[in-house]
Write an enzyme that holds these catalytic residues in place. Structure first.
Site, PDB file in Angstrom:
ATOM      1  N   ALA A  62       0.827  -1.203   0.000  1.00 57.62           N
ATOM      2  CA  ALA A  62       0.000   0.000   0.000  1.00 57.62           C
ATOM      3  C   ALA A  62       0.863   1.255   0.000  1.00 57.62           C
ATOM      4  O   ALA A  62       0.591   2.219  -0.725  1.00 57.62           O
ATOM      5  CB  ALA A  62      -0.925  -0.010   1.213  1.00 57.62           C
ATOM      6  N   TYR A  63       1.917   1.245   0.804  1.00 51.59           N
ATOM      7  CA  TYR A  63       2.785   2.413   0.896  1.00 51.59           C
ATOM      8  C   TYR A  63       3.509   2.666  -0.421  1.00 51.59           C
ATOM      9  O   TYR A  63       3.493   3.789  -0.942  1.00 51.59           O
ATOM     10  CB  TYR A  63       3.801   2.211   2.025  1.00 51.59           C
ATOM     11  CG  TYR A  63       4.809   3.328   2.140  1.00 51.59           C
ATOM     12  CD1 TYR A  63       4.439   4.566   2.654  1.00 51.59           C
ATOM     13  CD2 TYR A  63       6.134   3.142   1.749  1.00 51.59           C
ATOM     14  CE1 TYR A  63       5.363   5.600   2.763  1.00 51.59           C
ATOM     15  CE2 TYR A  63       7.063   4.163   1.857  1.00 51.59           C
ATOM     16  CZ  TYR A  63       6.676   5.388   2.361  1.00 51.59           C
ATOM     17  OH  TYR A  63       7.596   6.411   2.461  1.00 51.59           O
ATOM     18  N   THR A  64       4.144   1.637  -0.959  1.00 52.48           N
ATOM     19  CA  THR A  64       4.937   1.848  -2.169  1.00 52.48           C
ATOM     20  C   THR A  64       4.058   2.122  -3.389  1.00 52.48           C
ATOM     21  O   THR A  64       4.472   2.855  -4.282  1.00 52.48           O
ATOM     22  CB  THR A  64       5.865   0.650  -2.437  1.00 52.48           C
ATOM     23  OG1 THR A  64       5.101  -0.561  -2.463  1.00 52.48           O
ATOM     24  CG2 THR A  64       6.940   0.557  -1.370  1.00 52.48           C
ATOM     25  N   SER A  91       1.330   3.906  -3.329  1.00 51.72           N
ATOM     26  CA  SER A  91       0.989   5.334  -3.251  1.00 51.72           C
ATOM     27  C   SER A  91       2.186   6.210  -3.605  1.00 51.72           C
ATOM     28  O   SER A  91       2.043   7.230  -4.280  1.00 51.72           O
ATOM     29  CB  SER A  91       0.467   5.678  -1.853  1.00 51.72           C
ATOM     30  OG  SER A  91       1.469   5.525  -0.864  1.00 51.72           O
ATOM     31  N   LYS A  92       3.381   5.800  -3.182  1.00 55.76           N
ATOM     32  CA  LYS A  92       4.571   6.592  -3.486  1.00 55.76           C
ATOM     33  C   LYS A  92       4.991   6.444  -4.949  1.00 55.76           C
ATOM     34  O   LYS A  92       5.530   7.401  -5.540  1.00 55.76           O
ATOM     35  CB  LYS A  92       5.710   6.199  -2.553  1.00 55.76           C
ATOM     36  CG  LYS A  92       5.521   6.668  -1.115  1.00 55.76           C
ATOM     37  CD  LYS A  92       5.485   8.191  -1.000  1.00 55.76           C
ATOM     38  CE  LYS A  92       5.555   8.656   0.441  1.00 55.76           C
ATOM     39  NZ  LYS A  92       5.575  10.136   0.561  1.00 55.76           N
TER      40      LYS A  92
END
Length: 233
Positions: free
Chosen positions: A150-152, A154-155
């Site tokens: 999820a984090y990567t 979005s980034k």
């Protein structure tokens, strides 16, 4: 490096990295609008914001909020020459044990907030004639690992947004670049990883130095760049 006379907005301003950017910009002579989802800076850091215009309790992903905030910021500063999109969040969880709400949260905080802020600030930035947008991506988004989906994702969206907006604005006097940090040396990260070698992590002030360079006239030919700031990680 002098930024005398420059008018700068910083999102996520009350966090560790945002505060470092605000402090560096103020020290360089800029006027700063400090914008954050939190109502106000933590009392222990309030002195760092004494000369900034504060905009607390701002949810940039909510409809209409970014437009109102940046119109007021430009009015108070007398214009806008740069936007630094620091606002962000991190969660580690696997898909199997995690929730779709985490994907929505990180999309909203890491990507949608940068898009909303950039769109809302754009009228004032275009009037500047020599403006800058700097986004905060993440080096980890080049290759994701377990728990980082999820984090990567979005980034990685920040990467493509930066490139697309740089191309859109390349003939209109606005450069758009992104900083890609590795692990940042913040109190929260030290608490989460107490056994790590903190000396290898990149310091918020070091990232702020790179951002200030991108805001300067010396960086006028740089746009669409994804710039790693890795410390010794």
């Amino acid at each position: 490096m002098s930024l005398a006379g420059k008018k700068i907005a910083v999102t996520g301003a009350f966090g560790s990295l945002g505060m470092a950017v605000v402090e560096a910009a103020l020290a360089a002579g800029a006027s700063v609008a400090a914008i954050d989802r939190a109502p106000s800076p933590h009392p222990s850091t309030a002195a760092a914001f004494a000369k900034a215009q504060l905009f607390g309790d701002v949810d940039l992903s909510a409809d209409g909020i970014a437009e109102k905030t940046f119109a007021l910021a430009a009015e108070k500063l007398g214009g806008l020459d740069a936007l630094i999109n620091v606002a962000g969040a991190f969660r580690w969880e696997t898909l199997e044990k995690g929730s779709l709400e985490t994907w929505d949260l990180l999309y909203n905080v890491n990507l949608r907030s940068a898009v909303a802020a950039s769109k809302a600030a754009l009228p004032a930035l275009l009037r500047s004639g020599n403006a800058r947008i700097v986004n905060i991506g993440a080096a980890a988004a080049h290759k994701a690992s377990s728990g980082m989906g999820a984090y990567t994702a979005s980034k990685a969206g920040v990467f493509r947004f930066t490139e697309a907006l740089a191309d859109e604005l390349k003939d209109r006097g606005v450069t758009v670049n992104a900083i890609l940090p590795t692990t940042i040396d913040t109190p929260a990260n030290r608490k989460d990883m107490p056994d790590a070698d903190f000396s290898r992590w990149v310091k918020p002030a070091e990232i702020a130095d790179v951002i200030l360079f991108l805001l300067s006239d010396r960086a006028r030919a740089i746009t669409g760049a994804l710039i790693p700031v890795a410390g010794r990680v």
